[in-house]
Design an enzyme around this catalytic site. Structure first.
Site, PDB file in Angstrom:
ATOM      1  N   ALA A   1      -5.802   6.431   9.956  1.00  0.00           N
ATOM      2  CA  ALA A   1      -5.458   6.393   8.696  1.00  0.00           C
ATOM      3  C   ALA A   1      -5.385   5.710   7.561  1.00  0.00           C
ATOM      4  O   ALA A   1      -6.309   4.817   7.820  1.00  0.00           O
ATOM      5  CB  ALA A   1      -3.989   5.619   9.086  1.00  0.00           C
TER       6      ALA A   1
ATOM      7  N   CYS B   1       2.900   7.625  10.068  1.00  0.00           N
ATOM      8  CA  CYS B   1       3.159   7.675   8.444  1.00  0.00           C
ATOM      9  C   CYS B   1       4.190   8.792   8.437  1.00  0.00           C
ATOM     10  O   CYS B   1       4.187   9.514   7.262  1.00  0.00           O
ATOM     11  CB  CYS B   1       1.223   8.110   8.721  1.00  0.00           C
TER      12      CYS B   1
ATOM     13  N   ARG C   1       1.207  -1.193  -0.607  1.00  0.00           N
ATOM     14  CA  ARG C   1       0.183  -0.267   0.465  1.00  0.00           C
ATOM     15  C   ARG C   1       0.617   1.462   0.261  1.00  0.00           C
ATOM     16  O   ARG C   1       1.988   0.603   0.131  1.00  0.00           O
ATOM     17  CB  ARG C   1      -1.079  -0.308   1.605  1.00  0.00           C
ATOM     18  N   GLY C   2       0.384   2.315  -0.002  1.00  0.00           N
ATOM     19  CA  GLY C   2       0.764   3.532   0.251  1.00  0.00           C
ATOM     20  C   GLY C   2       1.179   3.726   1.456  1.00  0.00           C
ATOM     21  O   GLY C   2       0.778   3.310   2.145  1.00  0.00           O
TER      22      GLY C   2
ATOM     23  N   GLY D   1      -6.518  -0.194   2.531  1.00  0.00           N
ATOM     24  CA  GLY D   1      -7.653   0.892   3.017  1.00  0.00           C
ATOM     25  C   GLY D   1      -7.781   1.739   4.410  1.00  0.00           C
ATOM     26  O   GLY D   1      -6.868   2.530   4.396  1.00  0.00           O
TER      27      GLY D   1
ATOM     28  N   THR E   1       2.992   2.584  10.021  1.00  0.00           N
ATOM     29  CA  THR E   1       2.120   2.310  11.223  1.00  0.00           C
ATOM     30  C   THR E   1       1.684   1.662  12.273  1.00  0.00           C
ATOM     31  O   THR E   1       2.576   0.922  11.931  1.00  0.00           O
ATOM     32  CB  THR E   1       1.173   2.919  10.090  1.00  0.00           C
TER      33      THR E   1
ATOM     34  N   LEU F   1       3.740   4.814   4.698  1.00  0.00           N
ATOM     35  CA  LEU F   1       4.768   4.884   5.881  1.00  0.00           C
ATOM     36  C   LEU F   1       4.704   4.149   6.671  1.00  0.00           C
ATOM     37  O   LEU F   1       3.754   3.271   6.875  1.00  0.00           O
ATOM     38  CB  LEU F   1       6.048   5.489   6.349  1.00  0.00           C
TER      39      LEU F   1
ATOM     40  N   GLY G   1      -4.869   4.382   3.322  1.00  0.00           N
ATOM     41  CA  GLY G   1      -3.293   3.450   2.707  1.00  0.00           C
ATOM     42  C   GLY G   1      -3.628   2.694   1.709  1.00  0.00           C
ATOM     43  O   GLY G   1      -4.243   1.649   1.778  1.00  0.00           O
TER      44      GLY G   1
END
Length: 228
Positions: free
Chosen positions: A150, A181, A81-82, A163, A86, A84, A152
């Protein structure tokens, strides 16, 4: 014209990896359906059973940092996923939609905005009118300078995965060991903290699904496993 059906898979309290594997089965089902004439979309809902730090495509933690996190009793995991690094853990709602953006004629950026809208709709239903989305490059749902939810996502061949992660009654001290993130100077919060009462994941499932159904204009069908 009938509304699109989305199959909802409620996993309950499960290891993070199990939720990701269920999501991948949904992705495979969506791709197989596309080869035919019908759409097959899904939504995986889960609560992580144990603490895990997960990172996206933008990079894993350095070896020393990873060792420190493991020493605190958390697992580490890579996610396609996008975003950083978490935290995921008990008291957090994971909602992983598997939607066909081409069928929906929905650009990726608009899809992320729709996910935010679904989380904001839940907040409104719970009385958190101050919850908001911030302008790009920030994503998720915020209360002041603290992130409540959050987001992503990944999108391959127009099929979404991953999601959102919404802190319900999450132990927020786990976030103190990372820069969530990659956002310096920002905090994290939870529904329990903001509402001043214990809010379990089970308490938000119905209002979240109501909001999701409204935002994505779909009919929810509950299932034990993704469609074959």
């Amino acid at each position: 014209m009938s509304r699109a059906a989305v199959r909802v898979l409620r996993l309950g309290l499960r290891p993070y990896g199990e939720a990701l594997r269920a999501q991948e089965r949904c992705v495979a089902a969506a791709r197989a359906a596309r080869a035919g004439a019908a759409a097959a979309e899904g939504l995986v809902l889960s609560e992580p059973a144990a603490p895990v730090y997960a990172w996206g495509l933008r990079g894993a933690p350095a070896a020393a940092a990873a060792a420190r996190l493991r020493a605190r009793g958390a697992a580490l995991a890579a996610a396609r996923r996008g975003g950083l690094l978490t935290f995921h853990g008990p008291g957090q709602l994971l909602a992983l939609p598997v939607l066909d953006l081409r069928r929906r004629r929905l650009p990726l950026r608009a899809y992320v905005a729709a996910l935010q809208a679904a989380a904001l709709g839940l907040c409104r239903r719970l009385g958190l009118a101050a919850a908001r989305a911030l302008p790009p490059p920030y994503t998720g749902v915020w209360l002041g300078d603290s992130k409540l939810c959050a987001i992503g996502v990944h999108c391959g061949n127009y099929i979404t995965s991953h999601g959102l992660a919404l802190n319900c009654c999450t132990d927020l001290t786990w976030f103190e060991h990372i820069v969530p993130c990659g956002l310096e100077g920002k905090g994290v919060t939870s529904l329990s903290r903001e509402l001043g009462r214990h809010v379990a994941v089970a308490d938000v499932l119905e209002p979240f699904l109501d909001s999701f159904q409204e935002v994505f204009d779909c009919t929810l069908v509950f299932a034990e496993e993704p469609a074959p």
